[in-house]
Design a protein around this motif. Structure first.
Motif, mmCIF file in Angstrom:
data_model
loop_
_atom_site.group_PDB
_atom_site.id
_atom_site.type_symbol
_atom_site.label_atom_id
_atom_site.label_comp_id
_atom_site.label_asym_id
_atom_site.label_seq_id
_atom_site.Cartn_x
_atom_site.Cartn_y
_atom_site.Cartn_z
ATOM 1 N N GLY A 41 -40.713 -111.713 22.748
ATOM 2 C CA GLY A 41 -41.063 -111.504 21.353
ATOM 3 C C GLY A 41 -40.371 -110.287 20.779
ATOM 4 O O GLY A 41 -40.283 -110.133 19.560
ATOM 5 N N SER A 42 -39.853 -109.422 21.670
ATOM 6 C CA SER A 42 -39.134 -108.228 21.218
ATOM 7 C C SER A 42 -37.631 -108.470 21.081
ATOM 8 O O SER A 42 -36.917 -107.593 20.601
ATOM 9 C CB SER A 42 -39.366 -107.077 22.206
ATOM 10 O OG SER A 42 -40.721 -106.703 22.227
ATOM 11 N N GLN A 43 -37.165 -109.626 21.515
ATOM 12 C CA GLN A 43 -35.737 -109.906 21.474
ATOM 13 C C GLN A 43 -35.225 -110.047 20.041
ATOM 14 O O GLN A 43 -35.963 -110.440 19.142
ATOM 15 C CB GLN A 43 -35.421 -111.177 22.264
ATOM 16 C CG GLN A 43 -35.894 -112.476 21.613
ATOM 17 C CD GLN A 43 -37.344 -112.805 21.899
ATOM 18 O OE1 GLN A 43 -38.051 -112.061 22.560
ATOM 19 N NE2 GLN A 43 -37.794 -113.941 21.401
ATOM 20 N N ARG A 44 -33.955 -109.741 19.864
ATOM 21 C CA ARG A 44 -33.294 -109.931 18.578
ATOM 22 C C ARG A 44 -31.794 -110.012 18.825
ATOM 23 O O ARG A 44 -31.289 -109.445 19.811
ATOM 24 C CB ARG A 44 -33.597 -108.779 17.614
ATOM 25 C CG ARG A 44 -32.922 -107.477 17.962
ATOM 26 C CD ARG A 44 -33.234 -106.360 16.974
ATOM 27 N NE ARG A 44 -32.306 -105.251 17.128
ATOM 28 C CZ ARG A 44 -32.370 -104.322 18.079
ATOM 29 N NH1 ARG A 44 -33.331 -104.383 18.978
ATOM 30 N NH2 ARG A 44 -31.476 -103.353 18.131
ATOM 31 N N PRO A 45 -31.037 -110.699 17.978
ATOM 32 C CA PRO A 45 -29.578 -110.720 18.132
ATOM 33 C C PRO A 45 -29.013 -109.304 18.079
ATOM 34 O O PRO A 45 -29.459 -108.466 17.295
ATOM 35 C CB PRO A 45 -29.114 -111.553 16.933
ATOM 36 C CG PRO A 45 -30.278 -112.438 16.608
ATOM 37 C CD PRO A 45 -31.491 -111.593 16.889
ATOM 38 N N GLY A 46 -28.053 -109.027 18.957
ATOM 39 C CA GLY A 46 -27.408 -107.719 18.979
ATOM 40 C C GLY A 46 -28.229 -106.616 19.612
ATOM 41 O O GLY A 46 -27.908 -105.434 19.454
ATOM 42 N N MET A 47 -29.267 -106.969 20.389
ATOM 43 C CA MET A 47 -30.207 -105.941 20.854
ATOM 44 C C MET A 47 -29.604 -104.990 21.887
ATOM 45 O O MET A 47 -30.198 -103.930 22.154
ATOM 46 C CB MET A 47 -31.469 -106.594 21.419
ATOM 47 C CG MET A 47 -31.266 -107.476 22.622
ATOM 48 S SD MET A 47 -32.843 -108.235 23.121
ATOM 49 C CE MET A 47 -32.285 -109.395 24.369
ATOM 50 N N ALA A 48 -28.446 -105.322 22.472
ATOM 51 C CA ALA A 48 -27.820 -104.409 23.432
ATOM 52 C C ALA A 48 -26.561 -103.758 22.884
ATOM 53 O O ALA A 48 -25.906 -102.996 23.600
ATOM 54 C CB ALA A 48 -27.487 -105.152 24.721
ATOM 55 N N GLN A 49 -26.239 -104.023 21.630
ATOM 56 C CA GLN A 49 -24.973 -103.515 21.089
ATOM 57 C C GLN A 49 -24.915 -101.993 21.132
ATOM 58 O O GLN A 49 -23.906 -101.395 21.524
ATOM 59 C CB GLN A 49 -24.781 -104.018 19.660
ATOM 60 C CG GLN A 49 -23.418 -103.716 19.078
ATOM 61 C CD GLN A 49 -23.179 -104.478 17.784
ATOM 62 O OE1 GLN A 49 -24.061 -105.175 17.299
ATOM 63 N NE2 GLN A 49 -21.987 -104.362 17.232
#
Length: 342
Positions: A41-49
């Motif tokens: 639920g905490s995931q999002r696109p670009g989350m490790a950028q």
């Protein structure tokens, strides 16, 4: 910080472990950080950028190692993957785990971040156990992949749903779930904060209890975008198969105190950690109890270590006097380091 892991309790029934929760029974850890690791639920696109841009060696190594273990380009997915890719449970869970581990390794290895204790929300408990030296990173990645695959299989067999109920007490939500006439399985899955409780189960039953909650005065009932009904008895069927995967992994005793989201209190041994990960599949997440135990132990600040700011919100609402920090992006990491909250 030095500490003593309490002697293991008598192995056995999970309900007994929950029943003996007592924050005051543990020695306090005053004035030191609690690292909180988020879950699905905490995931999002670009989350490790931001991590790969600022910490290409430490964070990059963790993400690359996790990708090799999984056999997928995980670092690439965590930087440029679409929301649709990240919504797949088999991708979401390993990705959130890996980003949490990468964030922790960057802060620990390059800035000396040394929390007094760690805790993880559901999936985040695996990240916490790696941080505490209970699980090897590769084993955690493999277990989370197996966990997510088994959960997704339940989701294919059962028309399930989850909803967050905001504005009613958990006791009231529990009563609504037990009320007669419910068309199927519905149970409390997450005790997130005093006025936010998540329900999980079969679609028709979750929908009905959501309607009842609205009639009872809930401020909002928010359907969650999930692929399976997590943390309810519908997951019990996969416990034996997942237990076999747990038995293939080594579990050491914690080197840093760990708060379990299954019981809301301290993990005393590697053997108990293994049992709790099995119980976690069908048991509720007791995050409110985790925060109460952390407060009783004198922990602080509360540092959300990984993607998102969901746990930061829960901490602010539950422990309003505490300092709460997130590591969601470069700006928040910089603020954490400037504050010396480590």
């Amino acid at each position: 910080m030095s500490f003593t892991i309490p002697a293991p309790g008598v192995p056995g029934v999970f309900e007994e472990e929950v029943a003996r929760r007592d924050p005051a029974a543990e020695p306090p850890h005053t004035g030191s950080a609690l690292a909180m690791f988020p879950g699905q639920g905490s995931q999002r696109p670009g989350m490790a950028q931001h991590l790969l841009a600022r910490y290409p060696d430490s964070a990059g190594r963790v993400l690359r190692d996790a990708g090799r273990t999984l056999g997928v380009p995980l670092a690439e997915i965590c930087v440029s993957g679409t929301a649709e890719q990240l919504a797949q449970t088999e991708i979401t869970q390993p990705a959130v785990l890996a980003v949490g581990l990468a964030t922790y390794e960057a802060l620990r290895g390059e800035h000396g971040f040394t929390p007094a204790a760690v805790a993880g929300h559901s999936l985040g408990e695996y990240t916490a156990l790696v941080a505490a030296g209970v699980l090897a990173p590769d084993d955690a990645v493999r277990l989370v992949l197996r966990r997510s695959t088994l959960m997704a299989e339940v989701g294919k067999r059962v028309v399930g749903a989850m909803s967050a109920v905001v504005g009613l007490s958990s006791a009231r939500v529990e009563a609504l779930c037990r009320q007669g006439g419910t068309p199927g399985v519905v149970e409390v899955a997450n005790y997130n904060e005093e006025w936010q409780t998540v329900i999980s189960g079969e679609f028709a039953a979750v929908t009905e209890v959501g309607r009842r909650a609205g009639d009872a005065g809930a401020e909002r009932v928010v359907p969650l975008r999930v692929s399976a009904p997590f943390h309810c008895s519908l997951m019990r069927e996969i416990e034996p198969e997942f237990a076999a995967a747990l038995d293939r992994c080594s579990f050491a005793d914690p080197r840093i105190p760990v708060l379990s989201s299954v019981t809301g209190t301290w993990v005393r041994s590697g053997a108990q950690a293994r049992r709790l990960l099995r119980a976690q599949l069908a048991g509720p997440v007791r995050w409110l109890d985790v925060l109460h135990t952390a407060r009783a132990a004198g922990l602080g600040p509360y540092v959300e270590t990984g993607p998102g700011r969901v746990l930061s919100g829960f901490a602010r609402h539950t422990v309003p006097e505490a300092t709460v920090r997130s590591t969601n992006d470069t700006r928040h990491i910089t603020a954490l380091l400037r504050a010396g909250a480590h």
